[in-house]
Scaffold this active site. Sequence first.
Site, mmCIF file in Angstrom:
data_model
loop_
_atom_site.group_PDB
_atom_site.id
_atom_site.type_symbol
_atom_site.label_atom_id
_atom_site.label_comp_id
_atom_site.label_asym_id
_atom_site.label_seq_id
_atom_site.Cartn_x
_atom_site.Cartn_y
_atom_site.Cartn_z
ATOM 1 N N ASP A 235 0.850 -1.198 0.000
ATOM 2 C CA ASP A 235 0.000 0.000 0.000
ATOM 3 C C ASP A 235 0.882 1.244 0.000
ATOM 4 O OD1 ASP A 235 -3.240 0.433 1.074
ATOM 5 O OD2 ASP A 235 -1.869 2.153 1.012
ATOM 6 N N LYS A 236 0.470 2.219 -0.773
ATOM 7 C CA LYS A 236 1.225 3.481 -0.861
ATOM 8 C C LYS A 236 0.971 4.391 0.341
ATOM 9 C CE LYS A 236 1.525 7.449 -4.025
ATOM 10 N NZ LYS A 236 0.946 8.039 -5.244
ATOM 11 N N LEU A 237 -0.057 4.082 1.095
ATOM 12 C CA LEU A 237 -0.508 4.939 2.200
ATOM 13 C C LEU A 237 -0.790 6.357 1.701
ATOM 14 C CD1 LEU A 237 1.727 3.740 5.189
ATOM 15 C CD2 LEU A 237 -0.542 2.947 4.511
ATOM 16 N N THR B 72 -15.894 -2.370 -9.339
ATOM 17 C CA THR B 72 -17.103 -1.716 -8.844
ATOM 18 C C THR B 72 -18.275 -1.875 -9.810
ATOM 19 O OG1 THR B 72 -18.032 0.497 -8.485
ATOM 20 C CG2 THR B 72 -16.113 0.394 -9.873
ATOM 21 N N ASP B 73 -19.476 -1.762 -9.282
ATOM 22 C CA ASP B 73 -20.666 -1.801 -10.158
ATOM 23 C C ASP B 73 -20.793 -0.523 -10.981
ATOM 24 O OD1 ASP B 73 -21.379 -0.057 -8.108
ATOM 25 O OD2 ASP B 73 -23.312 -1.003 -7.677
ATOM 26 N N GLU B 74 -20.003 0.517 -10.608
ATOM 27 C CA GLU B 74 -20.146 1.805 -11.301
ATOM 28 C C GLU B 74 -19.708 1.725 -12.765
ATOM 29 O OE1 GLU B 74 -19.011 5.216 -8.931
ATOM 30 O OE2 GLU B 74 -19.385 4.120 -7.079
ATOM 31 N N TYR C 279 -13.795 8.282 -12.340
ATOM 32 C CA TYR C 279 -13.497 7.104 -11.497
ATOM 33 C C TYR C 279 -13.957 5.826 -12.180
ATOM 34 C CZ TYR C 279 -14.379 3.537 -7.919
ATOM 35 O OH TYR C 279 -14.439 2.348 -7.222
ATOM 36 N N LYS D 174 -11.866 2.570 -13.680
ATOM 37 C CA LYS D 174 -12.069 1.178 -13.224
ATOM 38 C C LYS D 174 -12.492 0.301 -14.409
ATOM 39 C CE LYS D 174 -11.865 -0.337 -9.558
ATOM 40 N NZ LYS D 174 -10.731 -0.896 -8.751
ATOM 41 N N ASN E 77 -30.487 8.303 -1.047
ATOM 42 C CA ASN E 77 -29.529 8.983 -0.159
ATOM 43 C C ASN E 77 -30.210 9.701 1.002
ATOM 44 O OD1 ASN E 77 -27.418 8.145 -1.758
ATOM 45 N ND2 ASN E 77 -27.262 10.070 -2.895
HETATM 46 P P1 NAD Z 1 -9.806 3.214 -0.284
HETATM 47 O O1 NAD Z 1 -9.650 4.498 -1.007
HETATM 48 O O2 NAD Z 1 -10.337 3.205 1.100
HETATM 49 O O3 NAD Z 1 -8.412 2.440 -0.240
HETATM 50 C C1 NAD Z 1 -7.547 2.384 -1.337
HETATM 51 C C2 NAD Z 1 -6.178 1.962 -0.830
HETATM 52 O O4 NAD Z 1 -5.286 1.907 -1.962
HETATM 53 C C3 NAD Z 1 -5.559 2.952 0.162
HETATM 54 O O5 NAD Z 1 -5.039 2.254 1.267
HETATM 55 C C4 NAD Z 1 -4.440 3.626 -0.636
HETATM 56 O O6 NAD Z 1 -3.342 4.025 0.164
HETATM 57 C C5 NAD Z 1 -4.058 2.527 -1.620
HETATM 58 N N1 NAD Z 1 -3.458 3.081 -2.841
HETATM 59 C C6 NAD Z 1 -3.926 4.108 -3.596
HETATM 60 N N2 NAD Z 1 -3.090 4.345 -4.618
HETATM 61 C C7 NAD Z 1 -2.076 3.448 -4.527
HETATM 62 C C8 NAD Z 1 -0.922 3.188 -5.303
HETATM 63 N N3 NAD Z 1 -0.632 3.918 -6.371
HETATM 64 N N4 NAD Z 1 -0.103 2.174 -4.944
HETATM 65 C C9 NAD Z 1 -0.395 1.411 -3.841
HETATM 66 N N5 NAD Z 1 -1.472 1.635 -3.047
HETATM 67 C C10 NAD Z 1 -2.298 2.643 -3.400
HETATM 68 O O7 NAD Z 1 -10.697 2.314 -1.254
HETATM 69 P P2 NAD Z 1 -11.778 1.190 -0.915
HETATM 70 O O8 NAD Z 1 -13.091 1.846 -0.774
HETATM 71 O O9 NAD Z 1 -11.258 0.316 0.153
HETATM 72 O O10 NAD Z 1 -11.795 0.400 -2.303
HETATM 73 C C11 NAD Z 1 -10.909 -0.689 -2.529
HETATM 74 C C12 NAD Z 1 -11.177 -1.253 -3.907
HETATM 75 O O11 NAD Z 1 -12.530 -1.695 -3.990
HETATM 76 C C13 NAD Z 1 -10.995 -0.248 -5.032
HETATM 77 O O12 NAD Z 1 -10.399 -0.892 -6.124
HETATM 78 C C14 NAD Z 1 -12.407 0.203 -5.362
HETATM 79 O O13 NAD Z 1 -12.502 0.594 -6.722
HETATM 80 C C15 NAD Z 1 -13.174 -1.064 -5.087
HETATM 81 N N6 NAD Z 1 -14.587 -0.884 -4.684
HETATM 82 C C16 NAD Z 1 -14.919 -0.044 -3.663
HETATM 83 C C17 NAD Z 1 -16.249 0.078 -3.271
HETATM 84 C C18 NAD Z 1 -16.665 0.954 -2.103
HETATM 85 O O14 NAD Z 1 -17.859 1.073 -1.824
HETATM 86 N N7 NAD Z 1 -15.743 1.551 -1.365
HETATM 87 C C19 NAD Z 1 -17.238 -0.658 -3.932
HETATM 88 C C20 NAD Z 1 -16.858 -1.510 -4.972
HETATM 89 C C21 NAD Z 1 -15.526 -1.615 -5.330
HETATM 90 P P1 TYD Z 2 -20.177 8.135 -2.171
HETATM 91 O O1 TYD Z 2 -20.111 7.610 -0.773
HETATM 92 O O2 TYD Z 2 -19.197 9.177 -2.600
HETATM 93 O O3 TYD Z 2 -20.115 6.868 -3.133
HETATM 94 P P2 TYD Z 2 -20.402 6.750 -4.726
HETATM 95 O O4 TYD Z 2 -20.402 8.101 -5.313
HETATM 96 O O5 TYD Z 2 -19.240 5.931 -5.199
HETATM 97 O O6 TYD Z 2 -21.713 6.043 -4.846
HETATM 98 O O7 TYD Z 2 -21.630 8.719 -2.412
HETATM 99 C C1 TYD Z 2 -22.783 7.953 -2.189
HETATM 100 C C2 TYD Z 2 -23.977 8.774 -2.628
HETATM 101 O O8 TYD Z 2 -24.119 9.898 -1.743
HETATM 102 C C3 TYD Z 2 -23.839 9.389 -4.017
HETATM 103 O O9 TYD Z 2 -25.111 9.392 -4.641
HETATM 104 C C4 TYD Z 2 -23.376 10.803 -3.768
HETATM 105 C C5 TYD Z 2 -24.041 11.146 -2.451
HETATM 106 N N1 TYD Z 2 -23.293 12.064 -1.566
HETATM 107 C C6 TYD Z 2 -23.949 13.160 -0.994
HETATM 108 O O10 TYD Z 2 -25.152 13.400 -1.228
HETATM 109 N N2 TYD Z 2 -23.236 13.960 -0.143
HETATM 110 C C7 TYD Z 2 -21.913 13.740 0.131
HETATM 111 O O11 TYD Z 2 -21.306 14.531 0.893
HETATM 112 C C8 TYD Z 2 -21.270 12.621 -0.472
HETATM 113 C C9 TYD Z 2 -19.814 12.349 -0.198
HETATM 114 C C10 TYD Z 2 -21.998 11.802 -1.302
#
Ligand code: NAD
Ligand code: TYD
Length: 350
Positions: A35-37, A131-133, A156, A160, A255
Amino acid sequence: MKKNILITGGAGFIGSHVVRLFVNKYPVYQIINLDKLTYAGNLENLKDIQDKPNYTFIKGDITEPDFINELFTKYKFDGVIHLAAESHVDRSISDPMAFIYTNIIGTVNLLNAAKSLWTDFSSKLFYHISTDEVYGSLEKEGKFIETTPYDPQSPYSASKASSDHFVRAYHNTYKLPVIISNCSNNYGPNQFPEKLIPLAINNIKNNRPIPVYGKGENIRDWLYVEDHAAAIDLIFHKGKIGKTYNIGGNNEWKNIDLIYKLCEIADCKLNRTPGTSAKLITFVKDRAGHDLRYAIDSSKLEKNLGWKPSLQFEQKIEKTVEWYLDNEEWFKNILTREYEKYYERQYISR
Ligand code: NAD
Ligand code: TYD
């Protein structure tokens, strides 16, 4: 069986739950967390397992091919679970290039290392978390299935989608053993407070406005993060090479309704008069190109591998609110000046 497994992005939200699950459940595996942190990576998320003998943390960047190749040579990974990414839609709107570097180039660097340094592909697996996006935005009806055509709408989701295409192309062209899963919105502990749920809870706690984009009518399908980690475990061990699996919560929320729910739980936990936190709800300018609705059909995963999301949203969301309210220190540490500036730029100035 002994295995060296590379988990990228393990210090982030979902990654930290996956690392914890694998380290605790599979003592014979060596789990290497790369992880890059970035602002979103936080080793505090893993402090309970950091001293386990089957866990190694490596700080590094997936956009650096020489470094990635060295790691593959040194650790001879049997499998990769790739989560590292730039993950926030709003950031992708203000800085798309960071998403192209990490999500596309970083993924291709990992694919190249696996392609050239895995001498024998049998018993190897490159598992890409997506992601489903990537499927775009739904109207009121219907759900995404695995064959829904890709139609990403934000920088984004475009990044992906591109990485998913590269993963499939490496399978088709070089026979690299890959699996992809596409999951809906996750909630639970350890999520960086730029995403809706932790941001709203933090603002409720601090009596700050809760920004609701547009009219709050956009819909997301929320899955508890440990359910996602369990699905990843199952797919990593039982999924079919070359296949895609959708993962979803079967739990759609508008939301605004979800935010009212968070306010109601927070009022109760903070001993506030019912209705107090909801007064913080503030409608702000909509997100550019805001996807209306996501909903996932995960019946393939349920039928083929026997996975199911937990059906306890009420308990899980309560537990989540409680976690963020209780973990004052976690918030303090993660809310760096960089984030505060970001927060002000995004919301206070609207
Ligand atoms: P996050 O942003 O919380 O974590 C991402 C991690 O990747 C961080 O620890 C960051 O330091 C590390 N990182 C970023 N750039 C890097 C690099 N260049 N090299 C090494 N490490 C790096 O994200 P998350 O929400 O935990 O998502 C994780 C994965 O799941 C992602 O691929 C995201 O697209 C996917 N995903 C997320 C969601 C969601 O709801 N959060 C849903 C579906 C899929
Ligand atoms: P988010 O948690 O950023 O996830 P994603 O955009 O990947 O679905 O946002 C979830 C939903 O909430 C999205 O429809 C955008 C909305 N949203 C707000 O209304 N206010 C906020 O401050 C944020 C961050 C998101």
